[in-house]
Scaffold this active site. Structure first.
Site, PDB file in Angstrom:
ATOM      1  N   SER A  86       0.620  -1.214  -0.047  1.00 58.82           N
ATOM      2  CA  SER A  86       0.029   0.026   0.153  1.00 58.82           C
ATOM      3  C   SER A  86       0.890   1.359   0.350  1.00 58.82           C
ATOM      4  O   SER A  86       0.254   2.403  -0.165  1.00 58.82           O
ATOM      5  CB  SER A  86      -0.898  -0.244   1.159  1.00 58.82           C
ATOM      6  OG  SER A  86      -1.888  -0.942   1.012  1.00 58.82           O
ATOM      7  N   LYS A  89       0.021   3.615  -2.511  1.00 54.37           N
ATOM      8  CA  LYS A  89      -0.874   4.878  -2.570  1.00 54.37           C
ATOM      9  C   LYS A  89      -0.406   6.067  -2.364  1.00 54.37           C
ATOM     10  O   LYS A  89      -1.129   7.104  -2.559  1.00 54.37           O
ATOM     11  CB  LYS A  89      -1.942   4.395  -1.506  1.00 54.37           C
ATOM     12  CG  LYS A  89      -2.821   3.326  -1.667  1.00 54.37           C
ATOM     13  CD  LYS A  89      -3.628   3.069  -0.296  1.00 54.37           C
ATOM     14  CE  LYS A  89      -4.469   1.970  -0.599  1.00 54.37           C
ATOM     15  NZ  LYS A  89      -3.949   0.529  -0.425  1.00 54.37           N
ATOM     16  N   ASP A 179      -9.449 -13.499  -3.187  1.00 53.25           N
ATOM     17  CA  ASP A 179      -9.911 -12.203  -2.258  1.00 53.25           C
ATOM     18  C   ASP A 179     -11.087 -11.759  -3.033  1.00 53.25           C
ATOM     19  O   ASP A 179     -11.450 -10.728  -2.531  1.00 53.25           O
ATOM     20  CB  ASP A 179      -8.825 -11.139  -2.556  1.00 53.25           C
ATOM     21  CG  ASP A 179      -7.543 -11.546  -1.648  1.00 53.25           C
ATOM     22  OD1 ASP A 179      -7.816 -11.821  -0.429  1.00 53.25           O
ATOM     23  OD2 ASP A 179      -6.490 -10.826  -1.851  1.00 53.25           O
ATOM     24  N   SER A 334      -6.200   3.067   4.597  1.00 55.91           N
ATOM     25  CA  SER A 334      -5.687   2.538   3.269  1.00 55.91           C
ATOM     26  C   SER A 334      -6.638   1.738   2.500  1.00 55.91           C
ATOM     27  O   SER A 334      -6.757   0.513   2.165  1.00 55.91           O
ATOM     28  CB  SER A 334      -4.582   1.209   3.713  1.00 55.91           C
ATOM     29  OG  SER A 334      -3.576   0.798   2.611  1.00 55.91           O
ATOM     30  N   ASN A 335      -7.802   2.646   1.973  1.00 51.78           N
ATOM     31  CA  ASN A 335      -8.768   2.136   1.255  1.00 51.78           C
ATOM     32  C   ASN A 335      -8.414   1.976  -0.278  1.00 51.78           C
ATOM     33  O   ASN A 335      -8.232   2.694  -0.939  1.00 51.78           O
ATOM     34  CB  ASN A 335      -9.857   3.149   1.187  1.00 51.78           C
ATOM     35  CG  ASN A 335     -11.419   2.515   0.757  1.00 51.78           C
ATOM     36  OD1 ASN A 335     -11.327   2.165  -0.523  1.00 51.78           O
ATOM     37  ND2 ASN A 335     -12.146   2.489   1.560  1.00 51.78           N
ATOM     38  N   ASN A 336      -8.441   0.361  -0.615  1.00 48.55           N
ATOM     39  CA  ASN A 336      -7.882   0.243  -2.051  1.00 48.55           C
ATOM     40  C   ASN A 336      -8.948   0.644  -3.234  1.00 48.55           C
ATOM     41  O   ASN A 336      -8.393   0.962  -4.077  1.00 48.55           O
ATOM     42  CB  ASN A 336      -7.873  -1.233  -2.344  1.00 48.55           C
ATOM     43  CG  ASN A 336      -6.826  -2.044  -1.250  1.00 48.55           C
ATOM     44  OD1 ASN A 336      -5.895  -1.279  -0.999  1.00 48.55           O
ATOM     45  ND2 ASN A 336      -7.105  -3.099  -0.838  1.00 48.55           N
ATOM     46  N   THR A 447       1.571   2.936   5.677  1.00 44.66           N
ATOM     47  CA  THR A 447       1.775   1.575   5.863  1.00 44.66           C
ATOM     48  C   THR A 447       1.592   0.835   4.601  1.00 44.66           C
ATOM     49  O   THR A 447       1.105   1.141   3.606  1.00 44.66           O
ATOM     50  CB  THR A 447       1.068   1.021   6.902  1.00 44.66           C
ATOM     51  OG1 THR A 447      -0.275   1.270   6.613  1.00 44.66           O
ATOM     52  CG2 THR A 447       1.449   1.568   8.180  1.00 44.66           C
ATOM     53  N   GLY A 448       2.250  -0.505   4.675  1.00 42.90           N
ATOM     54  CA  GLY A 448       1.909  -1.465   3.620  1.00 42.90           C
ATOM     55  C   GLY A 448       2.077  -2.909   3.930  1.00 42.90           C
ATOM     56  O   GLY A 448       3.165  -3.043   4.683  1.00 42.90           O
ATOM     57  N   SER A 449       1.153  -3.779   3.592  1.00 46.11           N
ATOM     58  CA  SER A 449       1.293  -5.116   3.998  1.00 46.11           C
ATOM     59  C   SER A 449       0.539  -5.935   2.912  1.00 46.11           C
ATOM     60  O   SER A 449      -0.480  -5.745   2.634  1.00 46.11           O
ATOM     61  CB  SER A 449       0.237  -5.305   5.162  1.00 46.11           C
ATOM     62  OG  SER A 449       0.790  -4.279   6.382  1.00 46.11           O
ATOM     63  N   LEU A 450       1.296  -6.865   2.586  1.00 50.00           N
ATOM     64  CA  LEU A 450       0.859  -7.967   1.904  1.00 50.00           C
ATOM     65  C   LEU A 450       1.837  -9.379   2.372  1.00 50.00           C
ATOM     66  O   LEU A 450       2.911  -9.010   3.308  1.00 50.00           O
ATOM     67  CB  LEU A 450       1.207  -7.994   0.433  1.00 50.00           C
ATOM     68  CG  LEU A 450       0.555  -7.048  -0.471  1.00 50.00           C
ATOM     69  CD1 LEU A 450       1.226  -6.729  -1.798  1.00 50.00           C
ATOM     70  CD2 LEU A 450      -0.988  -7.247  -0.673  1.00 50.00           C
TER      71      LEU A 450
END
Length: 530
Positions: A86, A89, A179, A334-336, A447-450
Site C-alpha cells: 500500500s 497509494k 480475495d 488504506s482504502n484500495n 503503511t503497506g502489508s501483503l
C-alpha cells in the site's frame, strides 16, 4: 508534533529538481561525496536493525534523507525494486491531488430524455455515476425523495444505470482470486455505494446473531437492506461458551452469500464486510428500492451499462466531499477502492478514458515531472494490491521530497497516519504502533502489508527538531511480521541527533493484527491474505 507550514518550509520549487536528481545520483551506501554524515552512528544503527534475524534471506530497500536539503543520510539498496504494497497509494494520492486538484468532487445524477405529463414521466430514467466511492444508501434515498417531491409518481420507461465513465474491467491485474469476496478487493465501477462511513464501496455488511439456544438458526441481517444479494444461511447456534466457526463468503460470480459454521449462544453479533458482484447493479437496485418507497413507480426493467443521451436533462444530483477530505478515509484506512477509482478518474480527466492504463500513464507523467525516476518503476494498479507493483525506496523518497513544494501539501500530509494516535481517522493504520517512544505523535507514514511484503514511508522529526524523510520497503521474509523492524528504524530516527544515534532494538508491535494485511482491513470475522 511538527506541522507543515502554509508556505511549505519556506521552500520553492527552485530546489526540488536538483535535490531529487542529486538524491537519485547518490543513492548507494558507503557515504559517497555529498552525503550528510553529521548524524553520528546513524548508518551503523540502521544497519544493526536490518541485520535482525527476522530479515534473514529477505530483501530490504531503505532510504533516509534530510527533508529541507534533500541530502541523503542513509541508503541501503535504494534502487532495488520490491513490492511496495500500500505504499503505492503515496504515488496515487499525490498524483490525484496534483492532476485532479484538492477540491475535485464526484457527481451522481438522475436524468431523463423523456417528457413530463403531470405526474407521469414518459421516457427512461438514467442514474449516471462518475466514480463517487462515498455514496451511501441515504444519498440514493435523498435522490429518490427529490424526484418524488417534484411531483413524479410514474416513469413509463426503464431505469438505466450509466456506468460508462469507466471501462468494464472490474478488478486489477493479478489481484488474488481468493480475495474476490473480500471488501478490500471489491470490483471497481463509477456507479457504486458504500455500506458505512469508512466508505467501503462495492460491499455489504453481513451481521449474524446467534439464536437463543443450541440448534437455533442464527439471524442474518444486511446493511444496506437490499434484495440484490441473497443469503444462504446454513449456520447453526451451538452451546454457550464454545468457540465460533462462522464463515461468511460470497460464491464466485454470483451475489449469493453463504453463511455457514457455528456461533455459540450468547455470543456477540458477528459482522463481515463482503464485496458484491457487479456494483453497478447494486447501486441501481438500492436506488430502485428507494424510488419505490417514495412512491415513484418505474414501469420498465432496470438496465445496466448504457450511456445517458447527450440531450438528457438533470432531475436530481449529488456531489461528493472534495478530494482533500476524501484523502482522510482513503489514506488513514488504506482504502484500495478509493485508490483505483482515483486512478481511473485521472485517466478520464486527462485522456478521456476511464481505464487503468490511461490513469497510470498520466500518473507516471506527473511523477516524472516532479523528479521521480519512473523508468525504474512498475505500477499496475492504484492501491498496491497487485503483487506486480515494483517500486524502490529511492523512488518513494523522491516523491516524499518533491511534494513538499506543492500548494496542497498540507492537506496531503495531514492524510498520512500518525504513530500511536488512537483515533482511527488520525492514527489510521499506525494507531497502535511506536507508542511510548519519541516517534509517537511525531512520525507520519503510509503503511503497506501483503504476504511477504511490508513497507512504511513518510516523515519524522529527530531529537534536534530536524525533519527527516524515510522509506522502508521489506520483502521476501518468512517471519510472521517485520513491522517491529520498521518501527525500530523510525524510532531510531526520532531519537537521533547531531551528537549521537542510539541503536533501537526491535520489539514486537503492540497489536494482534496479522502482519500480512493492513490493520484497517481486519474488521471482519477472519483476516485473510490480501
Amino acid at each position: 508534533m511538527r506541522r507543515p507550514e502554509s508556505r511549505v518550509n519556506r521552500r520553492t520549487r527552485a530546489w526540488i529538481g536538483p535535490v531529487v536528481i542529486g538524491l537519485a545520483c547518490t543513492l548507494s551506501w558507503s557515504s559517497p561525496a555529498g552525503a550528510d554524515t553529521s548524524r553520528a552512528g546513524l548508518g551503523e544503527a540502521l544497519d544493526t536493525v536490518l541485520a535482525d534475524p527476522l530479515m534473514k534471506g529477505g530483501a530490504a530497500s531503505v532510504v533516509v534523507a534530510d527533508a529541507d536539503s534533500g541530502a541523503a543520510l542513509y541508503r541501503h539498496r535504494p534502487d532495488d525494486r520490491l513490492m511496495p504494497a500500500s505504499n503505492t497509494k503515496l504515488f496515487t494520492s499525490a498524483a490525484a491531488m496534483g492532476l485532479l486538484g484538492p477540491d475535485y468532487t464526484f457527481r451522481t445524477d438522475v436524468l431523463t430524455d423523456g417528457s413530463r405529463h403531470g405526474r407521469v414521466l414518459r421516457g427512461d430514467l438514467y442514474l449516471r455515476g462518475t466514480g463517487d466511492p462515498t455514496l451511501l444508501a441515504a444519498d440514493y434515498e435523498r435522490l429518490a425523495a427529490h424526484l418524488a417531491d417534484s411531483g413524479i409518481e410514474r416513469v413509463t420507461g426503464r431505469l438505466i444505470a450509466d456506468d460508462t465513465r469507466f471501462d468494464a474491467q472490474r478488478v486489477g491485474r493479478s489481484w488474488a482470486a481468493d480475495d474476490e469476496s473480500s471488501y478490500y478487493a471489491a470490483q471497481i465501477s463509477p456507479l457504486t455505494l458504500a455500506p458505512d462511513t469508512d466508505y467501503d464501496a462495492g460491499s455489504v455488511i453481513v451481521e449474524v446473531a446467534p439464536g437463543a439456544a443450541a440448534g437455533d438458526t442464527p439471524k442474518v441481517t444486511l446493511t444496506p437492506k437490499t434484495g440484490y444479494v441473497r443469503i444462504d444461511n446454513r449456520a447453526t447456534t451451538t452451546a454457550a461458551g464454545g468457540g465460533s466457526t462462522l464463515s461468511v463468503e460470497r460464491q464466485h460470480g454470483s451475489n449469493t452469500i453463504t453463511v455457514s459454521g457455528a456461533l455459540p449462544a450468547g455470543a456477540q453479533t458477528a459482522k463481515e464486510w463482503v464485496s458484491v458482484w457487479e456494483p453497478t447493479g447494486y447501486a441501481a437496485s438500492v436506488f430502485a428500492d428507494a424510488l419505490d418507497r417514495h412512491g415513484v413507480r418505474v414501469a420498465g426493467a432496470t438496465r445496466l451499462g448504457r450511456a445517458t443521451p447527450p440531450d438528457a436533462r438533470s432531475l436530481a444530483s449529488h456531489r461528493s466531499m472534495p478530494l482533500k477530505r476524501l484523502l482522510i478515509p482513503f489514506m488513514k484506512l488504506s482504502n484500495n477502492i478509493h485508490a483505483e477509482v482515483l486512478t481511473k478518474t485521472i485517466g478520464y480527466e486527462t485522456a478521456g478514458r476511464g481505464t487503468w492504463s490511461a490513469g497510470l500513464a498520466a500518473l507516471s507523467d506527473w511523477l516524472k515531472q516532479r523528479g521521480v525516476d519512473v523508468g525504474s518503476v512498475r505500477q499496475v494498479d492504484g492501491s498496491g494490491l497487485s503483487r506486480m507493483d515494483n517500486i524502490a525506496a529511492g523512488r518513494i523518497t523522491e516523491l516524499l521530497l518533491s511534494v513538499r513544494g506543492e500548494p496542497w501539501y498540507a492537506d496531503w500530509y495531514a492524510s498520512l497516519p500518525v504513530a500511536c494516535a488512537p483515533d482511527r481517522f488520525v492514527g489510521g493504520t499506525l494507531r497502535s504502533r511506536m507508542c511510548g517512544t519519541p516517534a509517537a505523535g511525531n512520525a507520519r507514514g503510509k503503511t503497506g502489508s501483503l504476504t511477504g511484503a511490508s513497507a512504511l514511508s513518510g516523515y519524522v522529526t529527530d531529537a534536534d527538531g530536524r525533519e527527516l524523510v524515510y522509506s522502508v520497503v521489506l520483502n521476501n521474509f518468512l517471519a510472521p511480521s517485520v513491522k517491529s523492524l520498521e518501527d525500530a528504524i523510525v524510532v531510531t530516527l526520532a531519537r537521533s541527533g547531531a551528537d549521537r544515534t542510539p541503536v533501537v532494538r526491535p520489539r514486537a508491535a503492540r497489536t494482534t493484527v496479522p502482519a500480512d494485511l493492513e490493520c484497517s482491513w481486519t474488521k471482519g470475522l477472519k483476516p485473510r491474505r490480501c
